[in-house]
Structure formats: structure tokens, C-alpha cells
Design a protein around this motif. Structure first.
Motif, PDB file in Angstrom:
ATOM      1  N   LEU A 146       0.831  -1.212   0.000  1.00 22.85           N
ATOM      2  CA  LEU A 146       0.000   0.000   0.000  1.00 22.85           C
ATOM      3  C   LEU A 146       0.866   1.263   0.000  1.00 22.85           C
ATOM      4  O   LEU A 146       0.597   2.222  -0.728  1.00 22.85           O
TER       5      LEU A 146
ATOM      6  N   ARG B 143       3.160  -9.250  -4.541  1.00 22.06           N
ATOM      7  CA  ARG B 143       1.914  -8.787  -5.163  1.00 22.06           C
ATOM      8  C   ARG B 143       1.204  -9.924  -5.891  1.00 22.06           C
ATOM      9  O   ARG B 143      -0.030  -9.993  -5.935  1.00 22.06           O
TER      10      ARG B 143
ATOM     11  N   GLU C 244      -4.816  -7.209  -4.278  1.00 20.09           N
ATOM     12  CA  GLU C 244      -5.678  -6.447  -5.183  1.00 20.09           C
ATOM     13  C   GLU C 244      -6.852  -5.800  -4.439  1.00 20.09           C
ATOM     14  O   GLU C 244      -7.139  -4.610  -4.650  1.00 20.09           O
TER      15      GLU C 244
ATOM     16  N   ASP D 278      -6.864  -4.843  -1.397  1.00 22.03           N
ATOM     17  CA  ASP D 278      -6.261  -3.758  -0.624  1.00 22.03           C
ATOM     18  C   ASP D 278      -6.073  -2.509  -1.497  1.00 22.03           C
ATOM     19  O   ASP D 278      -6.307  -1.380  -1.052  1.00 22.03           O
ATOM     20  N   GLN D 279      -5.654  -2.725  -2.740  1.00 18.29           N
ATOM     21  CA  GLN D 279      -5.442  -1.595  -3.649  1.00 18.29           C
ATOM     22  C   GLN D 279      -6.761  -0.892  -3.957  1.00 18.29           C
ATOM     23  O   GLN D 279      -6.825   0.340  -4.011  1.00 18.29           O
ATOM     24  N   ARG D 280      -7.824  -1.665  -4.145  1.00 19.13           N
ATOM     25  CA  ARG D 280      -9.139  -1.064  -4.412  1.00 19.13           C
ATOM     26  C   ARG D 280      -9.605  -0.258  -3.197  1.00 19.13           C
ATOM     27  O   ARG D 280     -10.133   0.850  -3.321  1.00 19.13           O
TER      28      ARG D 280
ATOM     29  N   ARG E 196      -7.727   3.017  -2.999  1.00 17.97           N
ATOM     30  CA  ARG E 196      -8.220   4.033  -3.927  1.00 17.97           C
ATOM     31  C   ARG E 196      -9.464   4.720  -3.372  1.00 17.97           C
ATOM     32  O   ARG E 196      -9.663   5.921  -3.572  1.00 17.97           O
TER      33      ARG E 196
END
Length: 318
Positions: A28, A93, A100, A102-104, A107
Motif C-alpha cells: 500500500l 503482489r 488487489e 487492498d489496492q481497491r 483508492r
């Protein structure tokens, strides 16, 4: 402020990155600065747990932080070990199933931060310029715009103590500052000397009979001074005379008003000018491309308004 970390111990790096949750945090922080509270929201972990992980990552030399108000923002900052850490994170990753999602979630959190800022500007739209804004000043704007001005010879007519002349001198080849008051000229010269400004020449003289030779300057400024002239039309003719062909004149003055006290308070000879009146005066003097418009209205009595007029001297005189 962030400071680059020295080469961290490979052993420490491998030890702290062996934990899946710390890998999630690093993934992150690889692309965004985040606070502990934001990491809590993304990872659904307790504050103490996240703080402990961040402390270990800082000790390993691969995470740094900076103060941002009441909280701290963390980011990945591996220093000389960046290539090693980036390689490990690239592999993580692909292997960590939460990466994935976590990335959403990140954002969404960042968007909330942006929405908060947008909400503030939405709430002050229409009154932002009327309220105090830290660091925003017309002097700052003027300083920035001056950098766009080409070096030239400028006449500042009715210069007073020379504050405007000293500002123009930052970019001008030379500024000729003229005023009818010997005391004002003396103060102007002292200020120029105190600030080490050598390209301003203060001259004692009248706007209607300028101590400047014909076609000597590229730009003429009347900054809130034309209404002090006994005969404004003569001052405008003098400005035309000293301008080189292709030169420009700029006038900042008051819009015609009824505040009679200005004659005693500020030694004003004229109570401002009308837009059409000033345009006609400039055209009669031989200027072309004349434009006059109101550019500022004061919010307090007597509600003075500022008039800006721009005019050019033809590049070739027939």
C-alpha cells in the motif's frame, strides 16, 4: 520532511518482510502516503497492531513518515535497498490474495481525502477571493506576473515613494521614476539604496512636463497618480511623447466617484475618471488599441473602484 534512509540491513529487511501483514502494508505504501487511520480502514486491523508493524518497518529502514497536521503520513522509502525491496514486493503482489482488494480499498480511501478537499472548495465557491487565504496576496501574484515581462525601459509617473518602481525594477532594464515631491524622491532613493536596487533612476519633475527625452521608454505606468495631475490630458500627451514607437501605456486609477473628502485627505485633483472619458482622452492623444475596464471594487465605504486602461503607441508614426 522525509529523509532518505541509508542502506538497510538485508537481514532486517528479510525478517520484517516475512510477515504477510507487513507485506500488505508495504504494498500500500509503495504507491501512496497513508496515515494509520487510513491503513486501519483499508486493512481492518487495530490501530496498535498497525502502529507496531509500522514501527518495525521504520526500524528496518524501509518506511519513513512525516507530520501532516495532527497525524503522520507513512510511505515506502527503502533508500539504497529500493531495488531489493521492489523486487520482493513485486513477487508478493502476485502471491498475496489480499493485494488487489487492498489496492481497491486504498483508492476509495484516497478518493475520500480528495472529496474532503473538494467539499471545502465547494463550500467557499463564490466567496474564496473575499475570505482570507493563507499565502495568497496580490503582491505575490504581481511578483509572479513580473517574471513574464520582457526586460524594458519603464517610466513610473507619479511614483511617490517608489514602491511600485522598485517592484518593476526586478525585471526592467531601467525604471525612470518621476514625482513632483522632493521628499518623496528622497525617500525613494533611500529605499532603493537600502535594497541594493541600482536600475531605478529617481527624477524630480511634473507629469505634465516630464524630465525624460522623446521616445525614451518602452512602457509608461500611471499607478493611481493621474487623478493628481492638474491637466490629465497634458500628462497623457507627455506619456505619448516619451514612448518609443510600439510602446505601451498602462493606467491604474479610480473610477469617477463622489467622495469629496478625497481632495483634502489625499490631495486628489480629480475624483476619478469614467471609462469612456479616459478612452477618449487616450485616443485624442494619439494612442490606439485603447481599452478601459473596472478591475476592482472595494467592499467598504466609500466603495472606491479601480479602473485599468491600456493603450499603444503606433509602431510607425506617419
Amino acid at each position: 520532511m522525509y529523509q532518505n534512509n541509508p542502506m538497510a540491513s538485508i537481514v532486517k529487511i528479510l525478517r520484517v518482510m516475512a510477515d504477510p501483514n507487513r507485506l500488505r502494508i508495504l504494498l500500500l505504501l509503495h504507491g501512496e502516503e497513508l496515515s494509520v487511520a487510513e491503513l486501519q480502514e483499508i486493512l481492518a486491523m487495530g490501530q496498535s497492531t498497525i502502529s507496531t508493524h509500522l514501527s518495525q518497518l521504520k526500524q528496518a529502514g524501509i518506511v519513513d513518515d512525516r507530520r501532516a497536521g495532527k497525524s503522520s503520513l507513512y510511505r515506502l522509502d527503502a533508500g539504497d535497498a529500493d531495488e531489493i525491496v521492489s523486487g520482493l514486493l513485486s513477487q508478493a503482489r502476485a502471491e498475496i490474495p489480499e493485494a488487489e482488494p487492498d489496492q481497491r480499498a486504498m483508492r476509495r480511501v484516497v478518493k475520500k481525502r480528495q472529496d474532503k478537499m473538494r467539499s471545502f472548495f465547494d463550500s467557499v465557491a463564490g466567496r474564496l477571493g473575499k475570505d482570507y487565504v493563507p499565502g495568497k496576496s496580490w503582491k505575490g501574484v504581481a511578483e509572479a506576473l513580473l517574471q513574464l515581462m520582457a526586460p524594458m525601459v519603464i517610466a513610473d509617473l507619479g511614483t511617490g515613494e517608489g514602491a511600485f518602481a522598485l517592484l518593476l525594477a526586478q525585471r526592467a532594464t531601467k525604471v525612470i521614476a518621476v514625482d513632483t515631491s522632493a521628499k518623496m524622491i528622497e525617500v525613494g532613493r533611500e529605499q532603493a539604496a537600502r535594497n541594493g536596487v541600482r536600475n531605478v533612476e529617481f527624477r524630480l519633475g511634473d507629469m505634465e512636463e516630464l524630465p525624460i527625452e522623446d521616445a525614451a521608454v518602452d512602457l509608461v505606468f500611471f499607478s493611481q497618480s493621474l487623478h493628481h495631475a492638474l491637466h490629465p490630458e497634458r500628462a497623457v500627451l507627455e506619456a505619448w511623447r516619451i514612448l518609443r514607437p510600439g510602446g505601451r501605456m498602462i493606467i491604474l486609477d479610480l473610477v469617477k466617484h463622489r467622495f469629496e473628502e478625497a481632495r483634502e485627505l489625499y490631495a486628489d485633483e480629480w475624483l476619478g475618471f469614467g471609462e469612456a472619458e479616459l478612452e477618449a482622452m487616450l485616443e485624442k492623444a494619439g494612442f490606439h488599441g485603447v481599452k478601459a475596464s473596472i478591475v476592482h471594487k472595494e467592499q467598504e465605504t466609500p466603495y472606491f473602484q479601480t479602473l485599468l486602461a491600456i493603450a499603444d503607441k503606433a509602431a510607425s508614426i506617419r
